[in-house]
Design a protein around this motif. Structure first.
Motif, PDB file in Angstrom:
ATOM      1  N   ALA A 376      -0.906  -8.226  -6.753  1.00 33.73           N
ATOM      2  CA  ALA A 376      -1.762  -7.829  -5.800  1.00 33.73           C
ATOM      3  C   ALA A 376      -2.730  -7.041  -5.923  1.00 33.73           C
ATOM      4  CB  ALA A 376      -0.661  -8.195  -4.412  1.00 33.73           C
ATOM      5  N   SER A 377      -4.301  -7.007  -5.885  1.00 30.90           N
ATOM      6  CA  SER A 377      -5.043  -5.734  -6.009  1.00 30.90           C
ATOM      7  C   SER A 377      -4.908  -5.854  -4.315  1.00 30.90           C
ATOM      8  CB  SER A 377      -5.834  -6.469  -6.792  1.00 30.90           C
ATOM      9  OG  SER A 377      -6.281  -4.965  -6.829  1.00 30.90           O
ATOM     10  N   MET A 378      -4.552  -4.547  -3.870  1.00 26.71           N
ATOM     11  CA  MET A 378      -4.729  -4.659  -2.434  1.00 26.71           C
ATOM     12  C   MET A 378      -5.845  -3.228  -2.505  1.00 26.71           C
ATOM     13  SD  MET A 378      -2.029  -6.466  -1.067  1.00 26.71           S
ATOM     14  CE  MET A 378      -1.858  -6.861   0.580  1.00 26.71           C
ATOM     15  N   GLN A 379      -6.173  -2.925  -1.013  1.00 26.50           N
ATOM     16  CA  GLN A 379      -7.170  -1.714  -0.489  1.00 26.50           C
ATOM     17  C   GLN A 379      -6.291  -1.001   0.660  1.00 26.50           C
ATOM     18  OE1 GLN A 379      -8.963  -4.644  -1.424  1.00 26.50           O
ATOM     19  NE2 GLN A 379      -8.204  -4.308  -3.400  1.00 26.50           N
ATOM     20  N   PRO A 380      -5.691  -0.212   0.523  1.00 31.70           N
ATOM     21  CA  PRO A 380      -5.440  -0.081   2.033  1.00 31.70           C
ATOM     22  C   PRO A 380      -6.159   0.284   3.239  1.00 31.70           C
ATOM     23  CG  PRO A 380      -3.727   0.976   0.174  1.00 31.70           C
ATOM     24  CD  PRO A 380      -5.175   0.150   0.130  1.00 31.70           C
ATOM     25  N   VAL A 381      -7.304   0.028   3.238  1.00 30.86           N
ATOM     26  CA  VAL A 381      -7.625   0.829   3.813  1.00 30.86           C
ATOM     27  C   VAL A 381      -8.369   0.118   4.733  1.00 30.86           C
ATOM     28  CG1 VAL A 381      -9.663   2.398   4.255  1.00 30.86           C
ATOM     29  CG2 VAL A 381      -8.505   3.522   3.584  1.00 30.86           C
ATOM     30  N   HIS A 382      -8.719  -0.871   3.932  1.00 30.20           N
ATOM     31  CA  HIS A 382      -9.032  -2.319   4.517  1.00 30.20           C
ATOM     32  C   HIS A 382      -8.270  -2.427   5.776  1.00 30.20           C
ATOM     33  CE1 HIS A 382     -12.703  -2.999   1.488  1.00 30.20           C
ATOM     34  NE2 HIS A 382     -11.594  -3.705   1.186  1.00 30.20           N
ATOM     35  N   CYS A 383      -6.805  -2.547   5.802  1.00 30.48           N
ATOM     36  CA  CYS A 383      -5.730  -2.691   6.650  1.00 30.48           C
ATOM     37  C   CYS A 383      -6.381  -1.518   8.139  1.00 30.48           C
ATOM     38  CB  CYS A 383      -4.606  -1.904   6.137  1.00 30.48           C
ATOM     39  SG  CYS A 383      -3.204  -2.649   7.594  1.00 30.48           S
ATOM     40  N   GLY A 406       6.360  -7.317   2.311  1.00 34.93           N
ATOM     41  CA  GLY A 406       6.936  -7.931   2.803  1.00 34.93           C
ATOM     42  C   GLY A 406       6.995  -8.486   1.419  1.00 34.93           C
ATOM     43  N   MET A 407       5.348  -7.741   0.652  1.00 32.36           N
ATOM     44  CA  MET A 407       5.558  -7.796  -0.663  1.00 32.36           C
ATOM     45  C   MET A 407       6.648  -7.557  -1.525  1.00 32.36           C
ATOM     46  SD  MET A 407       1.273  -8.436  -0.850  1.00 32.36           S
ATOM     47  CE  MET A 407       0.233  -9.905   0.035  1.00 32.36           C
ATOM     48  N   LEU A 408       6.284  -5.950  -1.497  1.00 33.93           N
ATOM     49  CA  LEU A 408       7.168  -5.586  -2.788  1.00 33.93           C
ATOM     50  C   LEU A 408       8.929  -6.412  -2.193  1.00 33.93           C
ATOM     51  CD1 LEU A 408       6.832  -1.346  -1.805  1.00 33.93           C
ATOM     52  CD2 LEU A 408       6.112  -3.374  -4.072  1.00 33.93           C
ATOM     53  N   ASN A 409       9.024  -6.263  -0.601  1.00 35.97           N
ATOM     54  CA  ASN A 409      10.443  -7.143  -0.439  1.00 35.97           C
ATOM     55  C   ASN A 409      10.586  -8.049  -1.768  1.00 35.97           C
ATOM     56  OD1 ASN A 409      11.366  -4.947   1.298  1.00 35.97           O
ATOM     57  ND2 ASN A 409      10.960  -6.175   3.118  1.00 35.97           N
ATOM     58  N   VAL A 410      10.039  -9.309  -1.755  1.00 35.46           N
ATOM     59  CA  VAL A 410      10.151 -10.306  -2.920  1.00 35.46           C
ATOM     60  C   VAL A 410       9.971 -10.220  -4.012  1.00 35.46           C
ATOM     61  CG1 VAL A 410      10.183 -12.037  -0.670  1.00 35.46           C
ATOM     62  CG2 VAL A 410       7.289 -11.024  -1.725  1.00 35.46           C
ATOM     63  N   GLY A 411       9.214  -9.186  -4.797  1.00 39.54           N
ATOM     64  CA  GLY A 411       8.408  -8.346  -6.071  1.00 39.54           C
ATOM     65  C   GLY A 411       8.155  -9.106  -6.509  1.00 39.54           C
ATOM     66  N   VAL A 412       6.656  -8.891  -5.100  1.00 42.51           N
ATOM     67  CA  VAL A 412       5.001  -8.347  -6.158  1.00 42.51           C
ATOM     68  C   VAL A 412       4.979  -7.405  -6.474  1.00 42.51           C
ATOM     69  CG1 VAL A 412       3.409  -9.168  -5.567  1.00 42.51           C
ATOM     70  CG2 VAL A 412       4.527 -10.817  -4.301  1.00 42.51           C
ATOM     71  N   ALA A 413       4.239  -7.226  -7.118  1.00 43.03           N
ATOM     72  CA  ALA A 413       3.688  -5.989  -7.769  1.00 43.03           C
ATOM     73  C   ALA A 413       2.342  -6.332  -7.423  1.00 43.03           C
ATOM     74  CB  ALA A 413       3.668  -6.170  -9.012  1.00 43.03           C
ATOM     75  N   LEU A 414       1.947  -4.547  -6.535  1.00 38.23           N
ATOM     76  CA  LEU A 414       1.337  -3.520  -5.816  1.00 38.23           C
ATOM     77  C   LEU A 414       0.852  -3.181  -6.799  1.00 38.23           C
ATOM     78  CD1 LEU A 414       2.419  -2.728  -2.077  1.00 38.23           C
ATOM     79  CD2 LEU A 414       1.539  -5.178  -2.836  1.00 38.23           C
ATOM     80  N   ALA A 415      -0.718  -3.107  -6.438  1.00 32.91           N
ATOM     81  CA  ALA A 415      -2.176  -1.875  -7.344  1.00 32.91           C
ATOM     82  C   ALA A 415      -2.711  -1.429  -6.074  1.00 32.91           C
ATOM     83  CB  ALA A 415      -2.506  -2.553  -8.339  1.00 32.91           C
ATOM     84  N   PHE A 416      -3.227  -0.568  -5.946  1.00 35.57           N
ATOM     85  CA  PHE A 416      -3.916   0.021  -4.892  1.00 35.57           C
ATOM     86  C   PHE A 416      -5.039   0.330  -5.554  1.00 35.57           C
ATOM     87  CE2 PHE A 416      -0.442   0.957  -1.215  1.00 35.57           C
ATOM     88  CZ  PHE A 416      -0.545  -0.614  -1.035  1.00 35.57           C
ATOM     89  N   GLY A 417      -6.027   0.320  -4.781  1.00 40.46           N
ATOM     90  CA  GLY A 417      -7.290   0.737  -5.164  1.00 40.46           C
ATOM     91  C   GLY A 417      -8.583   0.751  -3.596  1.00 40.46           C
ATOM     92  N   SER A 418      -8.982   0.697  -3.861  1.00 38.14           N
ATOM     93  CA  SER A 418     -10.409   1.162  -2.765  1.00 38.14           C
ATOM     94  C   SER A 418     -11.342   0.121  -2.223  1.00 38.14           C
ATOM     95  CB  SER A 418     -11.318   2.230  -2.824  1.00 38.14           C
ATOM     96  OG  SER A 418     -12.014   2.809  -3.379  1.00 38.14           O
ATOM     97  N   ALA A 430      -6.102   5.766   1.845  1.00 36.76           N
ATOM     98  CA  ALA A 430      -5.183   4.890   1.660  1.00 36.76           C
ATOM     99  C   ALA A 430      -3.838   5.425   0.999  1.00 36.76           C
ATOM    100  CB  ALA A 430      -5.477   4.383  -0.669  1.00 36.76           C
ATOM    101  N   LEU A 431      -3.141   6.280   0.700  1.00 39.17           N
ATOM    102  CA  LEU A 431      -1.671   6.322   0.549  1.00 39.17           C
ATOM    103  C   LEU A 431      -1.333   7.233   2.382  1.00 39.17           C
ATOM    104  CD1 LEU A 431      -1.830   9.106  -2.179  1.00 39.17           C
ATOM    105  CD2 LEU A 431      -1.022   6.879  -2.114  1.00 39.17           C
ATOM    106  N   HIS A 432      -2.302   7.633   3.222  1.00 41.60           N
ATOM    107  CA  HIS A 432      -2.163   7.551   4.640  1.00 41.60           C
ATOM    108  C   HIS A 432      -2.005   6.545   5.387  1.00 41.60           C
ATOM    109  CE1 HIS A 432      -3.281   7.948   8.472  1.00 41.60           C
ATOM    110  NE2 HIS A 432      -2.590   9.428   8.642  1.00 41.60           N
ATOM    111  N   ALA A 433      -2.931   5.540   5.205  1.00 39.70           N
ATOM    112  CA  ALA A 433      -3.044   4.045   5.004  1.00 39.70           C
ATOM    113  C   ALA A 433      -1.462   3.348   5.171  1.00 39.70           C
ATOM    114  CB  ALA A 433      -4.095   3.582   5.364  1.00 39.70           C
ATOM    115  N   ALA A 434      -1.440   4.056   4.246  1.00 44.46           N
ATOM    116  CA  ALA A 434      -0.115   2.649   3.181  1.00 44.46           C
ATOM    117  C   ALA A 434       1.159   3.456   4.582  1.00 44.46           C
ATOM    118  CB  ALA A 434      -0.329   2.938   1.769  1.00 44.46           C
ATOM    119  N   ALA A 435       0.934   4.303   3.903  1.00 42.26           N
ATOM    120  CA  ALA A 435       2.330   5.285   4.405  1.00 42.26           C
ATOM    121  C   ALA A 435       2.873   5.283   6.334  1.00 42.26           C
ATOM    122  CB  ALA A 435       2.416   6.285   4.593  1.00 42.26           C
ATOM    123  N   THR A 436       1.160   4.712   6.554  1.00 45.94           N
ATOM    124  CA  THR A 436       0.881   4.687   8.664  1.00 45.94           C
ATOM    125  C   THR A 436       0.628   3.435   9.082  1.00 45.94           C
ATOM    126  OG1 THR A 436      -1.113   5.839   8.725  1.00 45.94           O
ATOM    127  CG2 THR A 436       1.159   7.573   8.573  1.00 45.94           C
TER     128      THR A 436
END
Length: 522
Positions: A376-383, A406-418, A430-436
């Motif tokens: 899953a190639s995802m962009q936390p600030v989109h959230c 939910g993805m990490l809990n079932v074993g999906v590999a996460l890759a973050f970007g912008s 992105a790190l701030h959005a993912a953690a908060t």
């Protein structure tokens, strides 16, 4: 070959067996030793050059797993409508920019978001004509899936009342059947093909300085063949400072196969990435492919940009030629169809297939992604940018949105970007959005759907090792360990110890790529 020792730092290696170190020895482009200063200096020998990092925190170089670097480079001096809050304000900014252009030039830029305008009206070509009657104008929306064009631009690409909607796109029309100037998905492609620059190499060279200053040492670029050519020129002339994993546009797949391109081919500076395929559109443009219509937009469940049968054919063709697949999918229906298509072609050893964005899924599809090995190639600030849109358009849909936990809990590999320039490429945002799961101003209190938050360590892993894993590069990048590339950053904030709000304000002090200081704060 000289050896350098980087010392006097809190080095967060990202490696489980040695998470915190004091020093690193670098020989050539790779790490020779990582650990205590005494051990590292012993391994480096008495002639090593010592570089003092002055107590900074050190992280592995951050890796943007989804960025349009050519578009970002061009956006740096294009009209920017990201922060305008009304149609009138947008037109005033377009007019001011047009006044600086030579006659006959195209006016590009945009990144407008009419969902946030007061009132939230859909713009049309007549509004643009009022400030640019002769200069052709083509302005992508903030999500990049809609283009707002004026009459001059439509004439130049031959779009009129008699032009049919293309497969996977829509020419929005008024009551008389005339194009309004709003082109969705594939209908905008004729204008997008014109958004190129003769001086792209120089623009990318300037843009890489911005990205290095943000702590990025590697990017997975999603732009076109002109971008690839510009990066190759930068490398050949010794001006490339950033590592590039370069995607192949779907329109160039057959040519790339004929050229013998394969995912992973290349060197540590430029490697061939996956083919990029579009399954659907975007939430803000009301074109992401959903199982149910958008709230308040009955009859509209989005657009299937690439029909399912074509997805299966494209996936099979690419994988059979040794090319991984990265598929844009935002809506839950699009994500399910993409997962179905990956399942139809079966696992392909040596290739890491991905879903780009993976924003809204049926909960059961998370486990399917894990079982099939889809990253899953995802962009936390989109959230955090889309909170209000999701609440208004997807109310009652029962989907898992930006489901990182939910993805990490079932074993999906996460890759973050912008996804820059859709969002700013600052990885600390992105790190701030993912953690908060809050906006930079702290809203909503406690975070939006806080059960999907990540720890800061997990977020950093997704933006380093996770991005490297999705590109098949985890043996060379993503952690700081002997034998890996000496790509790292020194920052003024230790994200493992400080609050997420402090991480959001992080300043990069030094960026090292291949053991060389490539950027330093003055």
């Amino acid at each position: 070959m000289s050896i350098r020792v980087y010392r006097n730092a809190a080095i967060r290696t990202g490696a489980g067996e040695n998470p915190l170190a004091q020093a690193m020895a670098v020989k050539g482009q790779t790490l020779l030793a990582v650990g205590s200063e005494a051990d590292v200096r012993g391994a480096a020998g008495p002639g090593a050059e010592l570089i003092d990092l002055e107590g900074a925190a050190v992280l592995p170089g951050l890796y943007d797993a989804h960025i349009h670097t050519a578009q970002y480079a061009l956006s740096l001096d294009a009209v920017d409508l990201r922060d305008v809050r009304s149609l009138d304000e947008a037109l005033a900014r377009v007019a001011a920019h047009a006044a600086r252009l030579r006659p006959g030039a195209w006016l590009f830029g945009g990144r407008w978001n009419s969902n946030t305008w007061d009132p939230p009206v859909q713009p049309d070509r007549y509004a643009l004509d009022s400030v640019c009657p002769s200069l052709p104008v083509a302005l992508p929306s903030v999500d990049g899936h809609t283009v707002w064009a004026n009459s001059a631009a439509l004439r130049l690409v031959g779009i009129d009342a008699g032009t049919p909607d293309p497969v996977g796109g829509e020419i929005v029309r008024d009551a008389d059947g005339e194009p309004t100037g709003i082109l969705r998905e594939s209908a905008s492609y004729p204008l997008r093909h014109l958004m190129v620059s003769a001086d792209l190499t120089d623009r990318l060279r300037a843009a890489q300085e911005e990205l290095l200053g943000l702590g990025l040492t590697s990017v997975h670029d999603i732009d076109g063949e002109d971008c690839r050519a510009a990066y190759l020129e930068l490398r050949e002339t010794g001006r490339l400072k950033l590592r590039v994993h370069k995607a192949i546009p779907a329109t160039h797949l057959e040519a790339a196969i004929e050229e013998g391109r394969r995912t992973g081919q290349g060197d540590d500076w430029i490697r061939t990435g996956p083919v990029k395929i579009f399954s659907d559109g975007a939430l803000g443009s009301h074109t992401c492919h959903m199982s149910e219509p958008f709230a308040g937009d009955q009859g509209n469940a989005g657009i299937a940009v690439t029909p399912y049968d074509d997805l299966v054919k494209l996936f099979g063709r690419a994988a059979g030629a040794g090319i991984a697949v990265a598929t844009h999918a935002i809506g839950d229906r699009a994500n399910r169809l993409v997962i179905d298509a990956y399942e139809a072609i079966g696992r392909t050893p040596g290739l890491r297939h991905r879903i780009e964005h993976a924003q809204h899924l049926r909960p059961a599809d998370l486990a399917r992604m894990a079982r099939l090995g889809i990253a899953a190639s995802m962009q936390p600030v989109h959230c955090t940018s889309d909170i209000d849109l999701v609440d208004s358009l997807l109310a009652g849909h029962g989907v898992a949105s930006y489901a990182w936990r939910g993805m990490l809990n079932v074993g999906v590999a996460l890759a973050f970007g912008s996804d820059a320039p859709v969002e700013h490429p600052n990885p600390f945002a992105a790190l701030h959005a993912a953690a908060t799961r809050t906006r930079p101003d702290g809203t909503p209190p406690g975070g939006w759907q806080p059960e999907q938050r990540l720890s800061m360590a997990e977020a950093i892993t997704a933006h380093t090792l996770g991005a490297a894993y999705a590109a098949g590069e985890e043996e060379r990048k993503g952690t700081l360990a002997p034998g890996k590339l000496a790509d790292f950053i020194a920052v003024d904030t230790d994200p493992y110890r400080e609050s997420p709000d402090a991480v959001l304000r992080t300043k990069v002090m030094t960026t090292v790529v291949g053991g060389e200081v490539r950027w330093q704060r003055s």
